[in-house]
Structure formats: C-alpha cells, structure tokens
Design a protein around this motif. Structure first.
Motif, PDB file in Angstrom:
ATOM      1  N   GLU A 115       0.825  -1.206   0.000  1.00 48.52           N
ATOM      2  CA  GLU A 115       0.000   0.000   0.000  1.00 48.52           C
ATOM      3  C   GLU A 115       0.861   1.259   0.000  1.00 48.52           C
ATOM      4  OE1 GLU A 115      -3.524   2.147   2.683  1.00 48.52           O
ATOM      5  OE2 GLU A 115      -2.826   0.119   3.173  1.00 48.52           O
ATOM      6  N   LEU A 116       2.018   1.199   0.646  1.00 47.93           N
ATOM      7  CA  LEU A 116       2.916   2.351   0.722  1.00 47.93           C
ATOM      8  C   LEU A 116       3.867   2.442  -0.468  1.00 47.93           C
ATOM      9  CD1 LEU A 116       3.907   2.242   4.505  1.00 47.93           C
ATOM     10  CD2 LEU A 116       2.554   4.026   3.378  1.00 47.93           C
ATOM     11  N   VAL A 117       4.362   1.305  -0.942  1.00 51.29           N
ATOM     12  CA  VAL A 117       5.435   1.330  -1.946  1.00 51.29           C
ATOM     13  C   VAL A 117       4.992   0.899  -3.333  1.00 51.29           C
ATOM     14  CG1 VAL A 117       7.142   0.865  -0.147  1.00 51.29           C
ATOM     15  CG2 VAL A 117       6.261  -1.039  -1.507  1.00 51.29           C
ATOM     16  N   GLY A 118       3.806   0.321  -3.456  1.00 51.44           N
ATOM     17  CA  GLY A 118       3.398  -0.308  -4.711  1.00 51.44           C
ATOM     18  C   GLY A 118       3.445   0.605  -5.923  1.00 51.44           C
ATOM     19  N   LYS A 119       2.946   1.818  -5.791  1.00 55.66           N
ATOM     20  CA  LYS A 119       2.944   2.739  -6.941  1.00 55.66           C
ATOM     21  C   LYS A 119       4.355   3.038  -7.412  1.00 55.66           C
ATOM     22  CE  LYS A 119      -1.461   5.033  -5.961  1.00 55.66           C
ATOM     23  NZ  LYS A 119      -2.138   6.325  -5.627  1.00 55.66           N
ATOM     24  N   SER A 120       5.274   3.206  -6.484  1.00 53.00           N
ATOM     25  CA  SER A 120       6.664   3.485  -6.837  1.00 53.00           C
ATOM     26  C   SER A 120       7.325   2.269  -7.478  1.00 53.00           C
ATOM     27  CB  SER A 120       7.438   3.914  -5.583  1.00 53.00           C
ATOM     28  OG  SER A 120       8.776   4.235  -5.868  1.00 53.00           O
ATOM     29  N   VAL A 121       7.047   1.078  -6.948  1.00 54.03           N
ATOM     30  CA  VAL A 121       7.590  -0.157  -7.527  1.00 54.03           C
ATOM     31  C   VAL A 121       7.115  -0.327  -8.962  1.00 54.03           C
ATOM     32  CG1 VAL A 121       7.516  -2.687  -7.379  1.00 54.03           C
ATOM     33  CG2 VAL A 121       7.871  -1.328  -5.313  1.00 54.03           C
ATOM     34  N   GLU A 122       5.827  -0.089  -9.187  1.00 55.14           N
ATOM     35  CA  GLU A 122       5.282  -0.248 -10.539  1.00 55.14           C
ATOM     36  C   GLU A 122       5.800   0.823 -11.481  1.00 55.14           C
ATOM     37  OE1 GLU A 122       1.085  -0.301  -9.693  1.00 55.14           O
ATOM     38  OE2 GLU A 122       1.049  -2.514  -9.604  1.00 55.14           O
ATOM     39  N   LYS A 123       5.881   2.049 -11.013  1.00 56.55           N
ATOM     40  CA  LYS A 123       6.360   3.141 -11.858  1.00 56.55           C
ATOM     41  C   LYS A 123       7.801   2.917 -12.311  1.00 56.55           C
ATOM     42  CE  LYS A 123       7.033   8.172 -11.923  1.00 56.55           C
ATOM     43  NZ  LYS A 123       6.867   9.438 -11.143  1.00 56.55           N
ATOM     44  N   SER A 134      14.316  -0.403   0.605  1.00 58.47           N
ATOM     45  CA  SER A 134      13.667   0.652  -0.155  1.00 58.47           C
ATOM     46  C   SER A 134      14.622   1.830  -0.253  1.00 58.47           C
ATOM     47  CB  SER A 134      12.349   1.057   0.497  1.00 58.47           C
ATOM     48  OG  SER A 134      12.563   1.760   1.693  1.00 58.47           O
ATOM     49  N   ALA A 135      14.360   2.702  -1.222  1.00 56.95           N
ATOM     50  CA  ALA A 135      15.364   3.667  -1.659  1.00 56.95           C
ATOM     51  C   ALA A 135      15.897   4.568  -0.550  1.00 56.95           C
ATOM     52  CB  ALA A 135      14.787   4.513  -2.792  1.00 56.95           C
ATOM     53  N   ASN A 136      14.996   5.211   0.188  1.00 53.81           N
ATOM     54  CA  ASN A 136      15.431   6.216   1.170  1.00 53.81           C
ATOM     55  C   ASN A 136      15.712   5.626   2.540  1.00 53.81           C
ATOM     56  OD1 ASN A 136      12.597   5.741   1.454  1.00 53.81           O
ATOM     57  ND2 ASN A 136      12.445   7.565   2.736  1.00 53.81           N
ATOM     58  N   LEU A 137      15.526   4.319   2.696  1.00 56.56           N
ATOM     59  CA  LEU A 137      15.766   3.673   3.981  1.00 56.56           C
ATOM     60  C   LEU A 137      16.963   2.724   3.865  1.00 56.56           C
ATOM     61  CD1 LEU A 137      12.042   3.041   4.997  1.00 56.56           C
ATOM     62  CD2 LEU A 137      13.532   4.919   5.711  1.00 56.56           C
ATOM     63  N   CYS A 138      16.727   1.486   3.508  1.00 59.81           N
ATOM     64  CA  CYS A 138      17.814   0.512   3.520  1.00 59.81           C
ATOM     65  C   CYS A 138      18.848   0.742   2.421  1.00 59.81           C
ATOM     66  CB  CYS A 138      17.239  -0.902   3.431  1.00 59.81           C
ATOM     67  SG  CYS A 138      16.175  -1.303   4.840  1.00 59.81           S
ATOM     68  N   ALA A 147      10.282   3.386  -3.256  1.00 60.56           N
ATOM     69  CA  ALA A 147      10.112   3.804  -1.857  1.00 60.56           C
ATOM     70  C   ALA A 147       8.663   4.170  -1.585  1.00 60.56           C
ATOM     71  CB  ALA A 147      11.021   4.982  -1.533  1.00 60.56           C
ATOM     72  N   ALA A 148       8.393   4.370  -0.307  1.00 62.33           N
ATOM     73  CA  ALA A 148       7.047   4.728   0.122  1.00 62.33           C
ATOM     74  C   ALA A 148       6.669   6.131  -0.336  1.00 62.33           C
ATOM     75  CB  ALA A 148       6.950   4.644   1.641  1.00 62.33           C
ATOM     76  N   GLN A 149       5.400   6.284  -0.625  1.00 58.85           N
ATOM     77  CA  GLN A 149       4.818   7.597  -0.903  1.00 58.85           C
ATOM     78  C   GLN A 149       3.725   7.817   0.133  1.00 58.85           C
ATOM     79  OE1 GLN A 149       3.754   6.637  -5.017  1.00 58.85           O
ATOM     80  NE2 GLN A 149       5.260   8.112  -5.720  1.00 58.85           N
ATOM     81  N   HIS A 150       3.855   8.890   0.906  1.00 57.25           N
ATOM     82  CA  HIS A 150       2.946   9.117   2.025  1.00 57.25           C
ATOM     83  C   HIS A 150       2.495  10.571   2.009  1.00 57.25           C
ATOM     84  CE1 HIS A 150       1.572   9.541   6.205  1.00 57.25           C
ATOM     85  NE2 HIS A 150       1.425   8.220   6.199  1.00 57.25           N
ATOM     86  N   PRO A 151       1.213  10.833   2.195  1.00 59.18           N
ATOM     87  CA  PRO A 151       0.710  12.210   2.094  1.00 59.18           C
ATOM     88  C   PRO A 151       1.301  13.163   3.126  1.00 59.18           C
ATOM     89  CG  PRO A 151      -0.976  10.731   2.976  1.00 59.18           C
ATOM     90  CD  PRO A 151       0.125   9.870   2.473  1.00 59.18           C
ATOM     91  N   GLU A 152       1.732  12.646   4.255  1.00 53.29           N
ATOM     92  CA  GLU A 152       2.315  13.508   5.284  1.00 53.29           C
ATOM     93  C   GLU A 152       3.838  13.405   5.335  1.00 53.29           C
ATOM     94  OE1 GLU A 152       0.436  12.496   8.945  1.00 53.29           O
ATOM     95  OE2 GLU A 152      -1.576  13.035   8.252  1.00 53.29           O
ATOM     96  N   LEU A 153       4.354  12.212   5.190  1.00 57.25           N
ATOM     97  CA  LEU A 153       5.810  12.020   5.290  1.00 57.25           C
ATOM     98  C   LEU A 153       6.534  12.388   4.008  1.00 57.25           C
ATOM     99  CD1 LEU A 153       5.878   8.613   7.212  1.00 57.25           C
ATOM    100  CD2 LEU A 153       6.108  10.925   8.148  1.00 57.25           C
ATOM    101  N   GLY A 154       5.843  12.338   2.866  1.00 59.05           N
ATOM    102  CA  GLY A 154       6.452  12.735   1.606  1.00 59.05           C
ATOM    103  C   GLY A 154       6.821  11.555   0.726  1.00 59.05           C
TER     104      GLY A 154
END
Length: 218
Positions: free
Chosen positions: A28-36, A152-156, A180-187
């Motif tokens: 739910e957090l990373v799927g859009k970025s993985v697919e893109k 994920s990109a910005n973490l591990c 990486a994750a895309q989050h409306p508050e965290l960025g």
C-alpha cells in the motif's frame, strides 16, 4: 566506475515479498513506486546479467524474529514495520512458515538467489548493514566496488550506501532498481533518495547502464 568480476559485486537489499509483491504488507505504501520504476523487472535483469557475467551477488535481507518485537523504542517506519508484521519469521533457527511468506524472496528472484552461489548475509535490523556481516563477506572475497539496488530507496538502500562508502567501498546505485514509500504527510521517499544518491554515490546508474557494464566488463 568501471566494473570487473574480480572486484565488483551486486548487492541487493530486501528483495522480499513484503516490499515487492502486491500481497506484501508494505505494498500500500510502496506499490505505486515499484510499478512506476519497474523495480521488479529491473532487479531481475540485474541478477541475470550479474550471474551471466560471473559477478558475485550478495543479499542483505531484513528479518524480524519474536525477540525483536520486544524493543522499547523505534523510529517512524521502524515502528510501522513491527506493527504490520513486516519480514516476520518464527525464529532465527527455524523456517516454519517462511516459504512464500512476506520475508521470503519474490518467486521471480529465487532461481538466482537460491542457486548456491549467492551470498545471503545475516539480517540487518533497522536500515543499514552495521549490524550484519555484509562488509565482512565482501572483504573476504576481495570486493571493493558495489553495484547497489533493492528496497527501499530512502531507507535501507540509502543507509547501505552511506555505510559502505564509510567502509571504503566504491558504490554505484541503480536508481530504477529501487523504489520507496509515498505518504501524504511524510512525503515521497523515492524523490528524497534520488537527491541524496546524486550527492553521495560514486555513480547513479540506470538498469540499462548497469546491465551493459556487467556484459562488457566481465
């Protein structure tokens, strides 16, 4: 950065179902970025070309055992991973329930990672490799150059990049073989990582660039 199979290796962080499968708990957090980014396809291409070229492949995985859930504190995403059971295993000496779980490799990667030649390191516990044996395994094989990809990109990935550089390795990041994750508050974690990759890494490559070098410099 010039590749050669004697001193260059592919290092993957967390090529696991919880990050890369639509059934994974982080999708739910990373799927859009993985697919893109076509991250799964690109990691598979890196694995195939590295293996074909005779390059070493090292995996720095992420596993959590029951005792890890007894920690008293953690950062934002660290706590989230514990809450959703990400990368959970039944114990460090057990494989009960492991196969096809969120902690297991994506099926597409198994022919490459379960070939008996890939170095599977001990797990890292937060984001970086400071707590596992990745650096030891690389040093013991004379590796001085790293091609880095995974999740994920910005973490591990970024944490491995920083520590490996501090340890004296030359590191290239494959920017479209991560996400990486895309989050409306965290960025947007991927965009944040790209900025830092460009500032920090010895080279920032596309999968196409890396595959070409694996093929020509083996």
């Amino acid at each position: 950065m010039q590749f050669d199979s004697a001193t260059t290796a592919l290092v993957l962080t967390d090529p696991q179902n919880d990050f890369l499968s639509p059934d994974g708990v982080a999708w739910e957090l990373v799927g859009k970025s993985v697919e893109k980014n076509h991250t799964v396809d690109h990691i598979e291409q890196l694995l195939a070309s590295a293996k074909s070229g005779g390059y070493g492949v090292f995996v720095s995985p992420h596993y959590y055992f029951p005792h890890d859930h007894q920690w008293d504190f953690g950062g934002t995403l660290e706590k989230k991973m514990h809450e959703i059971g990400m990368f959970d295993r039944s114990g460090p000496l057990e494989l009960a329930g492991f196969r096809d779980s969120g902690a297991d490799w994506l099926d597409r990667f198994k022919p490459f990672l379960d070939d008996g030649r890939t170095v599977i390191c001990s797990p890292h516990k937060v984001y970086g490799p400071e707590q596992n044996d990745l650096v030891l395994q690389l040093r013991k094989r004379g590796i001085s150059k790293i091609v880095l990809a995974g999740m994920s990109a910005n973490l591990c990935v970024e944490s491995h990049l920083r520590e490996l550089l501090e340890q004296g390795f030359e590191v290239a990041v494959v920017a479209d073989a991560t996400a990486a994750a895309q989050h409306p508050e965290l960025g947007d974690g991927y965009e944040a990582a790209l900025t830092n990759f460009n500032y920090i890494a010895g080279a920032v490559l596309s999968t196409e660039d890396a595959v070409e070098q694996f093929a020509s410099q083996s």
